[in-house]
Design a protein around this motif. Structure first.
Motif, PDB file in Angstrom:
ATOM      1  N   ILE A 133      -2.240  32.988   7.998  1.00  0.00           N
ATOM      2  CA  ILE A 133      -2.843  34.114   7.877  1.00  0.00           C
ATOM      3  C   ILE A 133      -2.480  35.016   6.913  1.00  0.00           C
ATOM      4  O   ILE A 133      -2.985  35.988   6.307  1.00  0.00           O
ATOM      5  CB  ILE A 133      -3.125  35.098   9.221  1.00  0.00           C
ATOM      6  CG1 ILE A 133      -1.834  35.652   9.405  1.00  0.00           C
ATOM      7  CG2 ILE A 133      -3.828  34.406  10.289  1.00  0.00           C
ATOM      8  CD1 ILE A 133      -1.588  36.394  10.587  1.00  0.00           C
ATOM      9  N   TYR A 156      -9.230  32.684   9.832  1.00  0.00           N
ATOM     10  CA  TYR A 156      -8.116  32.492  10.371  1.00  0.00           C
ATOM     11  C   TYR A 156      -8.007  30.978  11.005  1.00  0.00           C
ATOM     12  O   TYR A 156      -7.252  30.307  10.348  1.00  0.00           O
ATOM     13  CB  TYR A 156      -7.375  33.532  11.315  1.00  0.00           C
ATOM     14  CG  TYR A 156      -6.927  34.752  10.669  1.00  0.00           C
ATOM     15  CD1 TYR A 156      -6.846  35.048   9.299  1.00  0.00           C
ATOM     16  CD2 TYR A 156      -6.876  35.805  11.500  1.00  0.00           C
ATOM     17  CE1 TYR A 156      -6.592  36.011   8.764  1.00  0.00           C
ATOM     18  CE2 TYR A 156      -6.439  37.067  10.839  1.00  0.00           C
ATOM     19  CZ  TYR A 156      -6.311  37.256   9.555  1.00  0.00           C
ATOM     20  OH  TYR A 156      -6.196  38.376   8.925  1.00  0.00           O
ATOM     21  N   ARG A 158      -8.501  28.650   7.886  1.00  0.00           N
ATOM     22  CA  ARG A 158      -7.156  28.487   7.144  1.00  0.00           C
ATOM     23  C   ARG A 158      -6.009  27.663   7.978  1.00  0.00           C
ATOM     24  O   ARG A 158      -5.355  26.823   7.568  1.00  0.00           O
ATOM     25  CB  ARG A 158      -6.567  29.777   7.020  1.00  0.00           C
ATOM     26  CG  ARG A 158      -6.997  30.571   5.835  1.00  0.00           C
ATOM     27  CD  ARG A 158      -6.563  31.766   5.647  1.00  0.00           C
ATOM     28  NE  ARG A 158      -6.631  32.048   4.299  1.00  0.00           N
ATOM     29  CZ  ARG A 158      -5.652  33.091   3.751  1.00  0.00           C
ATOM     30  NH1 ARG A 158      -5.015  33.784   4.648  1.00  0.00           N
ATOM     31  NH2 ARG A 158      -5.880  33.409   2.635  1.00  0.00           N
ATOM     32  N   VAL A 173      -2.958  40.661  14.681  1.00  0.00           N
ATOM     33  CA  VAL A 173      -3.634  39.461  15.328  1.00  0.00           C
ATOM     34  C   VAL A 173      -2.456  39.481  16.698  1.00  0.00           C
ATOM     35  O   VAL A 173      -1.541  39.466  16.488  1.00  0.00           O
ATOM     36  CB  VAL A 173      -3.135  38.463  14.428  1.00  0.00           C
ATOM     37  CG1 VAL A 173      -3.739  37.201  15.185  1.00  0.00           C
ATOM     38  CG2 VAL A 173      -4.219  38.442  13.232  1.00  0.00           C
ATOM     39  N   LEU A 203      -8.884  33.848  17.748  1.00  0.00           N
ATOM     40  CA  LEU A 203      -8.726  34.229  16.364  1.00  0.00           C
ATOM     41  C   LEU A 203     -10.005  34.227  15.466  1.00  0.00           C
ATOM     42  O   LEU A 203     -10.912  33.507  15.912  1.00  0.00           O
ATOM     43  CB  LEU A 203      -7.684  33.136  15.460  1.00  0.00           C
ATOM     44  CG  LEU A 203      -6.411  32.900  16.056  1.00  0.00           C
ATOM     45  CD1 LEU A 203      -5.700  31.682  15.539  1.00  0.00           C
ATOM     46  CD2 LEU A 203      -5.759  34.183  15.646  1.00  0.00           C
TER      47      LEU A 203
END
Length: 137
Positions: A99, A52, A55, A8, A48
């Motif tokens: 993540i 993610y 979340r 990421v 993203l």
């Protein structure tokens, strides 16, 4: 590029950083200059993955607003560069927290021996409880 993990990365244009320099409010630190950094990151407009983003939005953190914007303020009596680095580290840690995969254990069946030991232990405990307060002949 802000690297969060090996997979990421966030482009620099997605993170807004406002640097503020203001004179102290008075008192003993009249001559000190407070250098503040306000970092703003829009979760929904970011690159993203959607998983993610969900979340991140589900995290219960006071820095995440209801409209999906993360605001981090770093304000210490130090240089702007250190405050900027501190704010970026806080953002990085917040995203890492979202993540990070939760490890779940696969439920295993108890073995016959462990089941037998548990039953024997319960029976023994029951016998000693039953004998409490009674006089043995």
């Amino acid at each position: 590029m802000l690297r969060i993990s090996n997979t990421v990365e966030l482009p620099d244009h997605e993170i807004e950083i406002h640097q503020i320099r203001a004179q102290g409010a008075g008192g003993q630190n009249v001559n000190k200059v407070a250098s503040a950094v306000h970092l703003r990151f829009d979760i929904r407009a970011s690159s993203l993955p959607d998983f993610y983003k969900e979340r991140l939005l589900a995290l219960s953190d006071q820095r995440i607003s209801k409209d999906g914007v993360i605001v981090i303020k770093a304000q210490e009596h130090r240089t702007l560069e250190l405050n900027k680095e501190d704010a970026l580290n806080r953002l990085r840690e917040l995203i890492r927290q979202a993540i990070r995969q939760r490890k779940t254990r696969k439920p295993t069946r108890p073995t016959k021996a462990s089941q037998r030991r548990r039953v024997d232990k319960k029976v023994k405990k029951g016998k000693t409880k039953a004998l409490r307060g009674k006089v043995r002949p």
